[in-house]
Structures are given as structure tokens and as C-alpha cells.
Design a protein around this motif. Structure first.
Motif, PDB file in Angstrom:
ATOM      1  N   ASP A  51      13.429  -4.155   8.137  1.00 25.00           N
ATOM      2  CA  ASP A  51      12.720  -3.110   8.892  1.00 25.00           C
ATOM      3  C   ASP A  51      12.898  -3.260  10.401  1.00 25.00           C
ATOM      4  OD1 ASP A  51      11.817  -2.240   6.387  1.00 25.00           O
ATOM      5  OD2 ASP A  51      10.058  -3.541   6.496  1.00 25.00           O
ATOM      6  N   ARG A  74      13.424   3.856   3.534  1.00 22.55           N
ATOM      7  CA  ARG A  74      13.173   3.544   2.123  1.00 22.55           C
ATOM      8  C   ARG A  74      13.084   4.880   1.410  1.00 22.55           C
ATOM      9  NH1 ARG A  74       9.079   1.765  -1.861  1.00 22.55           N
ATOM     10  NH2 ARG A  74       9.892  -0.113  -2.849  1.00 22.55           N
ATOM     11  N   ASP A  80       8.834   3.709  -9.028  1.00 25.28           N
ATOM     12  CA  ASP A  80       8.761   2.637  -8.042  1.00 25.28           C
ATOM     13  C   ASP A  80       8.125   1.404  -8.680  1.00 25.28           C
ATOM     14  OD1 ASP A  80       8.227   1.014  -5.766  1.00 25.28           O
ATOM     15  OD2 ASP A  80       8.336   2.798  -4.525  1.00 25.28           O
ATOM     16  N   SER A  82       7.199  -1.298  -7.036  1.00 24.36           N
ATOM     17  CA  SER A  82       6.354  -2.003  -6.085  1.00 24.36           C
ATOM     18  C   SER A  82       4.899  -1.986  -6.553  1.00 24.36           C
ATOM     19  CB  SER A  82       6.469  -1.367  -4.702  1.00 24.36           C
ATOM     20  OG  SER A  82       5.522  -1.922  -3.822  1.00 24.36           O
ATOM     21  N   ALA A  88       4.685  -0.430   0.893  1.00 19.34           N
ATOM     22  CA  ALA A  88       6.118  -0.703   0.971  1.00 19.34           C
ATOM     23  C   ALA A  88       6.846   0.403   1.730  1.00 19.34           C
ATOM     24  CB  ALA A  88       6.690  -0.863  -0.432  1.00 19.34           C
ATOM     25  N   PHE A  89       6.515   1.652   1.438  1.00 17.74           N
ATOM     26  CA  PHE A  89       7.147   2.758   2.150  1.00 17.74           C
ATOM     27  C   PHE A  89       6.746   2.758   3.623  1.00 17.74           C
ATOM     28  CE2 PHE A  89       7.963   4.679  -2.044  1.00 17.74           C
ATOM     29  CZ  PHE A  89       9.243   5.176  -1.843  1.00 17.74           C
ATOM     30  N   THR A  92       8.713   0.244   6.006  1.00 19.68           N
ATOM     31  CA  THR A  92      10.050   0.663   6.428  1.00 19.68           C
ATOM     32  C   THR A  92      10.028   1.982   7.180  1.00 19.68           C
ATOM     33  OG1 THR A  92      11.088  -0.494   4.578  1.00 19.68           O
ATOM     34  CG2 THR A  92      12.358   1.276   5.603  1.00 19.68           C
ATOM     35  N   ASN A  93       9.372   2.992   6.597  1.00 19.54           N
ATOM     36  CA  ASN A  93       9.507   4.346   7.119  1.00 19.54           C
ATOM     37  C   ASN A  93       8.610   4.633   8.321  1.00 19.54           C
ATOM     38  OD1 ASN A  93      11.311   4.656   5.064  1.00 19.54           O
ATOM     39  ND2 ASN A  93       9.993   5.932   3.791  1.00 19.54           N
ATOM     40  N   TYR A 142       6.404   8.234  -0.736  1.00 19.80           N
ATOM     41  CA  TYR A 142       7.523   8.553   0.148  1.00 19.80           C
ATOM     42  C   TYR A 142       7.137   9.662   1.115  1.00 19.80           C
ATOM     43  CZ  TYR A 142      12.048  10.483   1.575  1.00 19.80           C
ATOM     44  OH  TYR A 142      13.108  10.981   2.303  1.00 19.80           O
TER      45      TYR A 142
END
Length: 318
Positions: A51, A74, A80, A82, A88-89, A92-93, A142
Motif C-alpha cells: 500500500d 485492491r 472475498d 478476507s 482490507a479494501f 489499499t484503496n 469495494y
């Protein structure tokens, strides 16, 4: 001409964007997790940390691009694994995107183009094409992470003067496509019967070279500063029309069965795939009037052109 840095330059959209920029005479640097995969002519900058945690360390002081186009993310997945998908999303995002924006601003970058997703707004429309000003209602981790990233980057841009531009594409297709679009082509190639003939809902989509062209406009046109744009092809085919067109281009006529949407919903309930079925049979059209009016942008390729190019690539692999 401009110097642009692209995160994820070795990916599906990143390679198409790199090609468009190089053809336009621009200088391109790709920010990658590992060396290799970017197009010839793209300088590579490697940050292998998770990341973009080490980006400030690896960013060379002489690298002073005019704009960053942030593609790395991601990506959306149907199943998913996870234990906390939202976290988790977000790591990264949202957090990763902010790290890139901060590094860009500290190194004199003027503009930051964030490639979000229509999923930051909705999974289906409300009976008319979505517009940028519609209240967002993302339905999965997401989409929620993309919306949160948009909001965080917009705040950061207001605080620092970094020109944030948000682009929300629907499904992207073209040569080297993966995921559901590739699975549809696999099914057509194998002659599998598909229960799609009775689905009349229309879905906006965007050919990867059309998206790349729109991103060039967003990165280089002064009028794009601080704007949010929906980007799509001119056409929004039904799922059945899409399958028939692809089948023709593949030389494998689509075998479509007229299964009522209600039956598909019932099957989704039984199999635990209701969300997938809802997306399949629901309409998701977007209104691209804003980017057409503000940037004088028009898709350079028709959907027919894009599907034919995608089918040619697929046939070449078989």
C-alpha cells in the motif's frame, strides 16, 4: 507535452493508458510493485511495499511529473476470503491512495487523477442513467472503499491545492480483459447455453481504449481540475445484445435461453448468489453528459469496434 506517472502501469488499463500517452508524445513513468510489464518507452519506478508505505523513500528527488493517474487498487472480487473485507479494501484503496497523493503533492505534482468505479455509486440504477450528483449508495466493500477514497482525496485536494480529478468507469472490457467478461467469452466459445435471452436491462460499459482516451483528457485538460466524471461507451447494450454481438465476433453464435428473470432470482436465492443475479438482470446505465460538455470528450471507438477488437484478441489466444 506533459510528464505523467501512472500507478499500475503494467495492468490492463495501465498499458492502454501508457500507449495513448506515448502516442501523444507525453513522457510516462510507471509506479510498479515489481519491475517489468510496462510498455517499451515507460520508465519504471518500483515500490514493493504494501500500500505504498515506502513511496516517500523510493521517490527520486528528480522525478517531478505534472500529473499522477492512480490506477493501482485492491479490485472487486465476487468471493472475498478476507476476515474483514472492508478493512482490507480500505487499507489499499483509501490509505494507499492518500499516500500516493501526499507523495505527489510533496514532489510538486499539480494534478491527481483517481480512477474510481461506478460501484462507488450503485450496483443498479433507479430507472434512469446515473449522474455524478446522484447520492452514492455503494453496496459492497469495494464500492465503499472507492467512495471513501474519493471523499478523502477531495478533502486533501481542498487542503493543499492538489487538483483532484475523479473518474468513475463502469465495466471495462477489451483485449486482455479478465473476470466476468472473460468468463462470458469462454462460455460463448464453448457453445454453452446461457439464460440471458429474456434479460432486457441495459448495462453501460467502456472499451479500455475509450477509457484511456478519457483519462488523457482528465490528466491534461485544465478544465478537468476538481471535477468528477462518469465515463462510458456511447451504447448501453442489454446483456443479451452483448452476448449476441460477442458471439458473432467470435464466430460462435450465442445460444441464449429465454429464462424469466423471476426464475433467475429464485435460482439466486437457492444458490446463495442473489447479489450476482441482481447485478446480472438489473439495469446500470450512466449519463456521460458532464464529461462531454466540460471536456468536449467523445468515445473515439464504438462499442462494436471494442467488442470486435476484444474478440480478435480472444480468438488469437485459441
Amino acid at each position: 507535452m506533459s510528464h505523467l506517472l501512472i500507478t499500475g502501469a503494467n495492468g490492463f488499463v495501465g498499458q492502454a493508458l501508457s500507449c495513448a500517452l506515448l502516442d501523444g508524445g507525453h513522457t510516462v513513468t510507471g509506479l510498479l510493485r515489481q519491475r517489468g510489464g510496462a510498455l517499451h518507452g515507460v520508465d519504471e519506478l518500483v515500490d514493493s511495499s504494501a500500500d505504498f508505505a515506502d513511496l516517500d523513500t523510493v521517490w527520486p528527488p528528480e522525478l517531478r511529473p505534472d500529473c499522477v493517474v492512480h490506477l493501482a487498487a485492491r479490485v472487486h472480487v465476487m468471493h472475498d476470503a478476507s476476515t474483514d473485507p472492508d478493512a482490507a479494501f480500505r487499507q489499499t484503496n483509501v490509505d494507499g491512495s492518500l499516500r500516493v497523493a501526499r507523495a505527489a503533492q510533496r514532489n510538486g505534482v499539480r494534478r491527481f487523477v483517481f480512477v474510481s468505479s461506478v460501484k462507488a455509486m450503485a450496483e443498479i440504477d433507479a430507472g434512469r442513467p446515473l449522474r455524478e450528483e446522484d447520492p452514492p449508495a455503494p453496496q459492497d466493500p469495494y464500492g465503499r472503499s472507492k467512495l471513501a477514497a474519493e471523499e478523502a482525496l477531495t478533502r486533501y485536494g481542498k487542503e493543499t491545492g492538489l487538483e483532484i480529478v475523479i473518474v468513475r468507469p463502469p465495466l471495462v472490457y477489451g483485449p486482455h480483459v479478465r473476470a466476468n467478461f472473460l468468463r462470458l467469452m469462454d462460455a460463448l466459445w464453448k457453445g454453452m447455453p446461457l439464460p440471458l435471452a429474456a434479460i432486457g436491462a441495459r448495462r453501460s460499459l467502456v472499451y479500455v481504449d475509450n477509457l484511456a482516451d478519457a483519462l488523457v483528457h482528465c490528466a491534461t485538460d485544465p478544465r478537468a481540475a476538481y471535477q468528477c466524471f462518469l465515463v462510458a461507451d456511447s451504447d448501453a447494450p442489454t446483456v443479451a445484445e452483448l452476448a449476441r454481438s460477442l458471439g458473432r465476433d467470435l464466430g460462435k453464435p450465442a445460444r441464449l435461453l429465454p429464462v424469466p428473470p423471476g426464475w433467475l432470482r429464485a435460482a439466486g436465492l437457492v444458490t446463495g448468489r442473489s447479489a450476482y443475479v441482481d447485478r446480472l438482470i438489473g439495469s446500470l446505465q450512466v449519463d456521460t453528459a458532464r464529461i462531454r460538455a466540460e471536456l468536449d470528450w467523445r468515445p473515439p471507438f464504438s462499442t462494436e469496434d471494442g467488442l470486435a477488437a476484444t474478440a480478435r484478441w480472444y480468438r488469437s489466444m485459441h
